[in-house]
Write an enzyme that holds these catalytic residues in place. Structure first.
Site, PDB file in Angstrom:
ATOM      1  N   ASP A  28     -15.327 -45.910   3.035  1.00 13.46           N
ATOM      2  CA  ASP A  28     -14.801 -46.112   4.388  1.00 13.46           C
ATOM      3  C   ASP A  28     -15.912 -46.146   5.422  1.00 13.46           C
ATOM      4  O   ASP A  28     -17.074 -45.871   5.120  1.00 13.46           O
ATOM      5  CB  ASP A  28     -13.779 -45.011   4.721  1.00 13.46           C
ATOM      6  CG  ASP A  28     -14.231 -43.621   4.287  1.00 13.46           C
ATOM      7  OD1 ASP A  28     -15.431 -43.437   4.013  1.00 13.46           O
ATOM      8  OD2 ASP A  28     -13.382 -42.711   4.237  1.00 13.46           O
ATOM      9  N   ASP A  61      -5.847 -32.200   4.423  1.00 11.60           N
ATOM     10  CA  ASP A  61      -4.452 -32.620   4.227  1.00 11.60           C
ATOM     11  C   ASP A  61      -4.285 -33.484   2.978  1.00 11.60           C
ATOM     12  O   ASP A  61      -3.282 -34.171   2.811  1.00 11.60           O
ATOM     13  CB  ASP A  61      -3.955 -33.388   5.470  1.00 11.60           C
ATOM     14  CG  ASP A  61      -4.809 -34.597   5.798  1.00 11.60           C
ATOM     15  OD1 ASP A  61      -5.753 -34.895   5.022  1.00 11.60           O
ATOM     16  OD2 ASP A  61      -4.544 -35.253   6.830  1.00 11.60           O
ATOM     17  N   HIS A  67      -5.970 -36.122   2.068  1.00 14.27           N
ATOM     18  CA  HIS A  67      -6.204 -37.571   2.157  1.00 14.27           C
ATOM     19  C   HIS A  67      -7.450 -37.963   1.380  1.00 14.27           C
ATOM     20  O   HIS A  67      -8.398 -37.206   1.278  1.00 14.27           O
ATOM     21  CB  HIS A  67      -6.260 -38.066   3.606  1.00 14.27           C
ATOM     22  CG  HIS A  67      -7.496 -37.708   4.371  1.00 14.27           C
ATOM     23  ND1 HIS A  67      -7.474 -36.950   5.517  1.00 14.27           N
ATOM     24  CD2 HIS A  67      -8.802 -38.018   4.179  1.00 14.27           C
ATOM     25  CE1 HIS A  67      -8.697 -36.818   5.983  1.00 14.27           C
ATOM     26  NE2 HIS A  67      -9.530 -37.443   5.192  1.00 14.27           N
ATOM     27  N   GLU A  92      -4.506 -41.472   5.214  1.00 14.44           N
ATOM     28  CA  GLU A  92      -3.863 -40.309   5.803  1.00 14.44           C
ATOM     29  C   GLU A  92      -2.464 -40.116   5.221  1.00 14.44           C
ATOM     30  O   GLU A  92      -1.916 -41.029   4.603  1.00 14.44           O
ATOM     31  CB  GLU A  92      -3.759 -40.526   7.322  1.00 14.44           C
ATOM     32  CG  GLU A  92      -5.106 -40.731   8.016  1.00 14.44           C
ATOM     33  CD  GLU A  92      -5.870 -39.425   8.237  1.00 14.44           C
ATOM     34  OE1 GLU A  92      -5.653 -38.458   7.471  1.00 14.44           O
ATOM     35  OE2 GLU A  92      -6.684 -39.377   9.169  1.00 14.44           O
TER      36      GLU A  92
HETATM   37  C1  GLP Z   1     -13.379 -37.842   5.890  1.00 12.12           C
HETATM   38  C2  GLP Z   1     -13.673 -38.948   4.870  1.00 12.12           C
HETATM   39  C3  GLP Z   1     -13.161 -38.584   3.503  1.00 12.12           C
HETATM   40  C4  GLP Z   1     -13.645 -37.205   3.119  1.00 12.12           C
HETATM   41  C5  GLP Z   1     -13.145 -36.206   4.135  1.00 12.12           C
HETATM   42  C6  GLP Z   1     -13.525 -34.776   3.814  1.00 12.12           C
HETATM   43  O1  GLP Z   1     -12.082 -37.872   6.342  1.00 12.12           O
HETATM   44  N1  GLP Z   1     -13.104 -40.199   5.268  1.00 12.12           N
HETATM   45  O2  GLP Z   1     -13.598 -39.548   2.564  1.00 12.12           O
HETATM   46  O3  GLP Z   1     -13.222 -36.892   1.808  1.00 12.12           O
HETATM   47  O4  GLP Z   1     -13.682 -36.548   5.391  1.00 12.12           O
HETATM   48  O5  GLP Z   1     -14.812 -34.492   4.210  1.00 12.12           O
HETATM   49  P1  GLP Z   1     -15.576 -33.201   3.794  1.00 12.12           P
HETATM   50  O6  GLP Z   1     -16.085 -33.474   2.415  1.00 12.12           O
HETATM   51  O7  GLP Z   1     -16.687 -33.100   4.782  1.00 12.12           O
HETATM   52  O8  GLP Z   1     -14.641 -32.066   3.843  1.00 12.12           O
END
Ligand code: GLP
Length: 270
Positions: free
Chosen positions: A72, A141, A143, A148
């Site tokens: 992303d 959550d 995702h 989402e």
């Molecule tokens: C963002 C990214 C996700 C990632 C999430 C969690 O929303 N788009 O791909 O998994 O953050 O991030 P973290 O690993 O910092 O908790």
């Protein structure tokens, strides 16, 4: 679905890095027949990237014949912005290894036609022969990428509006100011990730405990998009002890027991 519960984040990261390196080495990729990796950003994969860089520097793996597709990217922040996913990937992985620039694919959130960008991205994945191994993380959550809660479990790459929860969670990277966090992003779909030959999701820390409980102990549900992993033929969750605190003691014991051997040995590099 395999669930590997590691003692801590460091062990988890080292194990995942060895797993990825083993996959690459076993595939013996060439320029004509590269190994295709899907890659995430966020804090969860940072330990894995560090361990992969170490393995590369020790001469145990090469990324020369690897093609990557990132999950992303935010819409509307420049590639050299320190919170863009382009910048993150260079900083944490790409500039430390021997990957060819031409083999790196990241969605561009600054083109005038964002829909075309998403459509073309799916085509590029197809042209590359599909993704061999998609690594991912999750939001609190549940995702995956930026899919989402409520996202179609068959979704493909597209533009998504971020939820307030995600904007708030990610504001820690934007001076804790939610106004600075982009409100939309381009993301691969749940279906895109699930079309990969193999999917490995990294889940660590207390903040992810509820999501981990949902994906492991509840059914497939669009409100916890990572739960789609239950339907994948080759899905693996690598988590740490901290993230298991919402699961039943029996579930944790079960998975520790059946993965006992895998957990006590690092995947062997060839
Ligand atoms: C963002 C990214 C996700 C990632 C999430 C969690 O929303 N788009 O791909 O998994 O953050 O991030 P973290 O690993 O910092 O908790």
């Amino acid at each position: 679905m395999r669930i590997l519960i590691h003692d801590n984040y460091e062990k988890l990261s080292n194990w995942v890095a060895h797993y990825v390196a083993r996959k690459i080495n076993t595939a013996k990729p060439t320029a004509e027949n590269p190994y295709v990796l899907g890659l995430p950003t966020g804090s969860s994969p940072i330990g894995t990237y560090k361990a992969l860089v170490k393995l590369y520097k020790e001469g145990k793996v090469s990324f020369k014949n690897i093609v990557t597709f990132n999950m992303d990217e935010y819409v509307g922040i420049s590639e050299d912005h320190h919170e863009s996913y382009h910048y993150f990937m260079q900083d944490k992985l790409f500039r430390h290894i021997d990957i060819l620039n031409a083999n790196i694919n990241i969605l561009d959130g600054n083109v005038p036609d964002l829909e075309k960008e998403c459509h073309d991205y799916e085509e590029r994945i197809k042209k590359a022969g599909g993704i061999d191994l998609f690594l991912g993380g999750i939001g609190p959550d549940g995702h995956i990428a930026f899919n989402e809660p409520g996202s179609s479990l068959n979704s493909k790459t597209r533009i998504k509006t971020l939820t307030y929860d995600t904007i708030q969670a990610n504001s820690r990277f934007f001076d804790n100011d939610i106004n600075k966090v982009p409100k939309t992003a381009l993301t691969v779909g749940v279906g895109t990730v699930m079309s990969s030959k193999e999917v490995l999701i990294i889940i660590n820390g207390y903040k992810k405990a509820r999501a981990l409980q949902k994906v492991v102990e509840d059914g497939v549900n669009h409100m916890w998009t990572v739960s789609m992993l239950q339907l994948h033929e080759h899905g693996i969750i690598c988590c740490d002890d901290e993230s298991t605190m919402e699961m039943k003691v029996g579930t944790v014991k079960y998975f520790k027991d059946i993965e006992h051997k895998a957990l006590s040995n690092l995947p062997k590099l060839q």
